[in-house]
Design an enzyme around this catalytic site. Structure first.
Site, PDB file in Angstrom:
ATOM      1  N   TYR A   1       0.809  -1.220   0.000  1.00 53.41           N
ATOM      2  CA  TYR A   1       0.000   0.000   0.000  1.00 53.41           C
ATOM      3  C   TYR A   1       0.842   1.269   0.000  1.00 53.41           C
ATOM      4  O   TYR A   1       0.324   2.359  -0.222  1.00 53.41           O
ATOM      5  CB  TYR A   1      -0.943   0.030   1.214  1.00 53.41           C
ATOM      6  CG  TYR A   1      -1.884  -1.139   1.334  1.00 53.41           C
ATOM      7  CD1 TYR A   1      -2.026  -2.083   0.315  1.00 53.41           C
ATOM      8  CD2 TYR A   1      -2.638  -1.319   2.495  1.00 53.41           C
ATOM      9  CE1 TYR A   1      -2.892  -3.159   0.448  1.00 53.41           C
ATOM     10  CE2 TYR A   1      -3.506  -2.395   2.635  1.00 53.41           C
ATOM     11  CZ  TYR A   1      -3.621  -3.308   1.615  1.00 53.41           C
ATOM     12  OH  TYR A   1      -4.474  -4.366   1.762  1.00 53.41           O
TER      13      TYR A   1
ATOM     14  N   HIS B   1       0.868 -11.852   2.013  1.00 51.54           N
ATOM     15  CA  HIS B   1      -0.202 -11.171   1.290  1.00 51.54           C
ATOM     16  C   HIS B   1      -0.872 -12.074   0.252  1.00 51.54           C
ATOM     17  O   HIS B   1      -2.100 -12.055   0.101  1.00 51.54           O
ATOM     18  CB  HIS B   1       0.359  -9.911   0.624  1.00 51.54           C
ATOM     19  CG  HIS B   1      -0.642  -8.842   0.409  1.00 51.54           C
ATOM     20  ND1 HIS B   1      -0.321  -7.499   0.401  1.00 51.54           N
ATOM     21  CD2 HIS B   1      -1.967  -8.885   0.185  1.00 51.54           C
ATOM     22  CE1 HIS B   1      -1.406  -6.780   0.179  1.00 51.54           C
ATOM     23  NE2 HIS B   1      -2.419  -7.609   0.037  1.00 51.54           N
TER      24      HIS B   1
END
Length: 265
Positions: free
Chosen positions: A48, A99
């Protein structure tokens, strides 16, 4: 705020705030606003590119903090976590997730072994995964003996992931929903959702989040302004009845996936 018991004996707030696609320069203020409103879980990730801002907003709070290991760091997870910790301004995170499994690279078991060591070293208090399928979870369990506390997966009324949820329940893994309101206006404008929202005098987003909570899912909706943060948080007070839940359960679609397929991503 309802807490969920993890399979390592720790607990985690059921409802949190996601920060995907909130810019680093903006996210500190958003996180502070969320914590002031009552959020006690903040989710970010190396991908992010906003961990520094999240850390600035989060610091000096008792809020549960999650970040994630990106796909190109499966071979050096410890260095990757150290980089995340430096950006976040902390010595440890509450939850560290792989992730994506990236099965074509076939290094997720190696990464998981590193996460176990990082947990034992105290840098990540709990460890889990994101976007893992039962076949990937089986390998982690069989090859290391350690079961993730959480699997964070795409999950919303159009893509309900019932097989994954059943697997998680059978193995003591918390299901955490990303993209819980479907990343757009299509789900929120669904006629069935609208009827339930009107019936309760609530927003469509609150109805969808309440559906996740009803099913015992952890949920991390993203919001970038105080109004939407407050609206999402208030979903915890909405109790759907059996008719409401059945109507939303019926919205599941075979083609409901929005994000990548973990088998090929």
């Amino acid at each position: 705020m309802q807490n969920m018991l993890l399979n390592d004996g720790r607990s985690m707030p059921q409802l949190g705030m996601g920060t995907y696609q909130i810019a680093d320069a903006q996210v500190a203020a958003v996180v502070r606003q969320g914590i002031d409103l009552g959020y006690r879980l903040v989710d970010t990730a190396a991908l992010y590119h906003n961990e520094r801002g999240v850390g600035e907003g989060w610091k000096s709070s008792d809020t549960f903090l999650t970040t994630k290991l990106w796909n190109d760091r499966h071979g050096d997870a410890e260095a990757a976590l150290d980089e995340s910790l430096a950006l976040l301004g902390t010595d440890a995170v509450d939850l560290y997730l792989i992730h994506w499994p990236s099965p074509a690279e076939d290094r997720y078991v190696q990464a998981w072994r590193s996460l176990i060591q990082l947990r034992d070293a105290g840098k990540a208090r709990s460890i889990g995964v994101s976007n893992f399928l039962p076949e990937h979870l089986d390998r982690l369990r069989e090859e290391t003996g350690v079961v993730p506390v959480v699997n964070q997966i795409e999950l919303h009324p159009y893509f309900q992931q019932r097989e994954a949820r059943a697997y998680h329940e059978a193995h003591g893994i918390v299901t955490q929903s990303w993209s819980p309101i479907g990343q757009g206006k299509t789900l929120l404008s669904d006629e069935a959702i609208g009827r339930i929202a009107a019936k309760h005098g609530r927003s469509a987003a609150q109805v969808v989040i309440a559906w996740h909570l009803h099913h015992g899912l952890s949920v991390i909706p993203k919001a970038a302004d105080p109004e939407h943060l407050a609206d999402n948080l208030a979903a915890a007070e909405l109790m759907l009845d059996e008719e409401d839940v059945a109507a939303i359960d019926a919205l599941d679609r075979a083609d409901g996936r929005i994000g990548p397929d973990p088998r090929s991503f």
